[in-house]
Design an enzyme around this catalytic site. Structure first.
Site, PDB file in Angstrom:
ATOM      1  N   LEU A 139      21.079   8.646 -53.228  1.00  0.00           N
ATOM      2  CA  LEU A 139      20.734   9.945 -52.630  1.00  0.00           C
ATOM      3  C   LEU A 139      21.684  10.306 -51.485  1.00  0.00           C
ATOM      4  O   LEU A 139      21.976  11.485 -51.262  1.00  0.00           O
ATOM      5  CB  LEU A 139      19.281   9.946 -52.135  1.00  0.00           C
ATOM      6  N   ARG A 187      16.761  -8.849 -34.312  1.00  0.00           N
ATOM      7  CA  ARG A 187      17.331  -7.588 -34.807  1.00  0.00           C
ATOM      8  C   ARG A 187      16.513  -6.402 -34.299  1.00  0.00           C
ATOM      9  O   ARG A 187      17.051  -5.299 -34.169  1.00  0.00           O
ATOM     10  CB  ARG A 187      17.326  -7.551 -36.339  1.00  0.00           C
ATOM     11  N   LYS A 242      14.974   1.080 -32.236  1.00  0.00           N
ATOM     12  CA  LYS A 242      16.084   0.538 -33.035  1.00  0.00           C
ATOM     13  C   LYS A 242      16.562   1.562 -34.069  1.00  0.00           C
ATOM     14  O   LYS A 242      17.745   1.862 -34.155  1.00  0.00           O
ATOM     15  CB  LYS A 242      15.630  -0.733 -33.768  1.00  0.00           C
ATOM     16  N   ASN A 243      15.643   2.097 -34.852  1.00  0.00           N
ATOM     17  CA  ASN A 243      16.068   2.961 -35.950  1.00  0.00           C
ATOM     18  C   ASN A 243      16.653   4.287 -35.463  1.00  0.00           C
ATOM     19  O   ASN A 243      17.447   4.911 -36.172  1.00  0.00           O
ATOM     20  CB  ASN A 243      14.916   3.203 -36.929  1.00  0.00           C
ATOM     21  N   ASP A 250       7.084   0.277 -42.146  1.00  0.00           N
ATOM     22  CA  ASP A 250       7.514  -0.704 -41.139  1.00  0.00           C
ATOM     23  C   ASP A 250       6.346  -1.259 -40.316  1.00  0.00           C
ATOM     24  O   ASP A 250       6.545  -2.148 -39.494  1.00  0.00           O
ATOM     25  CB  ASP A 250       8.553  -0.075 -40.195  1.00  0.00           C
ATOM     26  N   ARG A 277      16.911  -0.945 -52.856  1.00  0.00           N
ATOM     27  CA  ARG A 277      17.470  -0.063 -51.833  1.00  0.00           C
ATOM     28  C   ARG A 277      18.830   0.555 -52.201  1.00  0.00           C
ATOM     29  O   ARG A 277      19.848   0.290 -51.562  1.00  0.00           O
ATOM     30  CB  ARG A 277      17.532  -0.778 -50.488  1.00  0.00           C
ATOM     31  N   CYS A 304      18.381  -5.932 -50.910  1.00  0.00           N
ATOM     32  CA  CYS A 304      18.031  -6.757 -49.763  1.00  0.00           C
ATOM     33  C   CYS A 304      16.644  -7.316 -50.009  1.00  0.00           C
ATOM     34  O   CYS A 304      16.022  -7.031 -51.031  1.00  0.00           O
ATOM     35  CB  CYS A 304      18.108  -5.974 -48.463  1.00  0.00           C
TER      36      CYS A 304
END
Ligand code: UD1
Length: 427
Positions: free
Chosen positions: A132, A405, A22-23, A313, A128, A123
């Protein structure tokens, strides 16, 4: 609203194919904005976040076409083409749904000389910020304005200039935005203390396949020589190391043995080191990675850290597994300030976990019992699924949209290895 229903207590055995990451997908998709030519991504996972990202790109003028897979290919194949960008605005309703939408900022600015993206806001897992991302773009000459909840970035000369930027904190997303912007900038960009996650290596490899000049791939010092233009490419999304790690914990918590197909060993080492300390047997094979639990699980002490450290994660899923380990485990979350939201729900299933700020102590072993539970983010939801697999009785995990997701065909993959699990529709 759908839920996932599980009757726990089954020992899982068999093979699970690991989907595309996913990422990685979420940073490869916006690369379509960098060229007029076609970008084809293969091994794309079928996930809500990928669809949401494709919709955002459609709104910006990128055509997306899902085609049948070719022989030997896995996952989904999507061809994207941005021959004309019709809008340079990523609106609030998209960014609100998915924070990763902010990853269109860098490539759109690089290609169009301007980009307006809604500020994502906080979130569930923390504040978050995206400061940067913005500072790295400013180092390349971007002028940034914040107004009415949006950030507008402009390259005053129509094109960014190369520039040097040192990240004070390692950020995956900010590194991705900076790299996607720098590949089309005029001159050389150096990024120091860049994130080294395998998903960033995947991004750099795709960009190189599109004609970008990047040195230091896989290190914290990326040197990017901007080019005049990029061309199309066909690229396979890397396997999902977090999905693989989650299923490895499923083997552990159920006392089972799973062969996770397609996993790349070098991307898994932080997870496998911890799982091995917890007593799991890990074997890398020519097809992937076998994870087997032959003995009672042992407690571990782990801090999350940027790659090559133990991924934040994976923290929630590891914690679920440690609830049944024999002794006290210590977890420290160093990346996000509010990432223990699974704890109250795990406690409702019988877990004994203390949280002190960013640290958690898991007192094991505790027998888990089924309950109706819900979590407010993706990995937390997966930790509840894992607890449900080991719990006595029935567990119902609500708010399945979190799982959709990031876990492709979750219930199908787990049923195939012996779990009693199904999706139930409330309506
Ligand atoms: C990405 C992953 C997410 C993972 C996280 C950390 C995607 C789509 N998401 O998120 O699954 O949990 O990396 O591995 O790839 N920070 C700032 N300012 C910024 C940016 C970040 O202070 O401008 C801080 C964050 O608040 C956090 C830390 O840096 O404390 C790391 O965040 P970052 O690596 O940027 O996470 P994401 O890219 O959002």
């Amino acid at each position: 609203m759908d839920s996932i229903w599980i009757r726990g207590g089954k020992t899982l055995k068999g093979e699970i194919p690991i989907s595309g990451a996913k990422n990685a997908a979420l940073t490869l998709l916006p690369c379509a904005l960098l060229t007029e030519e076609k970008l084809t991504l293969t091994n794309l996972p079928r996930l809500a976040d990928v669809d949401t990202f494709a919709h955002l790109l459609n709104q910006l003028g990128v055509s997306t076409h899902v085609a049948g897979v070719k022989k030997g290919e896995i996952g989904r194949r999507m061809t994207l083409q941005a021959d004309e960008i019709v809008s340079t605005v990523a609106p609030y309703d998209m960014v609100r749904k998915m924070r990763a939408s902010v990853l269109v900022l860098g490539p759109m600015l690089a290609r169009m000389g301007e980009s307006t993206v809604s500020l994502p806001g906080g979130c569930a897992i923390g504040d978050r910020p995206i400061d940067l991302h913005l500072k790295a773009l400013e180092a390349m000459g971007a002028e940034i304005e914040l107004a009415a909840g949006y950030v507008k970035a402009v390259a005053p000369k129509g094109r960014l200039d190369g520039g040097d930027f040192s990240f004070p904190v390692v950020s995956v997303g900010a590194t991705e935005n900076a790299v996607m912007a720098a590949v089309l900038a005029k001159g050389k960009t150096q990024l120091f203390n860049a994130a080294r996650e395998p998903e960033i290596v995947d991004l750099c490899n795709l960009l190189v396949a599109m004609g970008a000049k990047i040195e230091g791939i896989g290190s914290g010092h990326l040197i990017i020589e901007g080019v005049e233009g990029l061309h199309g490419a066909t690229y396979e999304v890397m396997p999902d190391r977090i999905e693989a790690g989650s299923y490895a914990c499923a083997a552990g918590i159920t006392g089972g043995s799973l062969h996770l197909l397609g996993v790349r060993p070098e991307e898994m080492l932080a997870t496998t080191n911890v799982l091995a300390q917890a007593g799991l047997a890990i074997e890398f094979t020519d097809k992937g990675m076998k994870v087997s639990a032959h003995q009672p699980l042992r407690p571990v002490a782990v801090s999350t850290a940027p790659f090559p450290g133990f991924a934040t994660d994976m923290q929630a899923q590891l914690m679920a597994m440690l609830c049944v380990a024999e002794g006290q485990s210590f977890l420290e979350e160093t990346i996000f300030e509010n990432r223990y939201m699974h704890v109250p729900e795990l406690r409702r299933m019988g877990a004994d976990v203390e949280v002190h700020g960013r640290s958690a102590i898991v007192h094991g072993p505790k027998p888990l019992t089924g309950a109706s539970v819900m979590a407010t983010d993706l990995r937390a939801s997966m930790s509840l699924v894992l607890a449900g697999l080991a719990a006595e009785g029935e567990t119902e995990v609500l708010r399945v949209y979190h799982l959709d997701r990031g876990y492709e065909r979750l219930e199908e993959k787990l049923s195939a290895v012996g779990a009693t699990i199904e999706r139930r529709s409330a309506g």
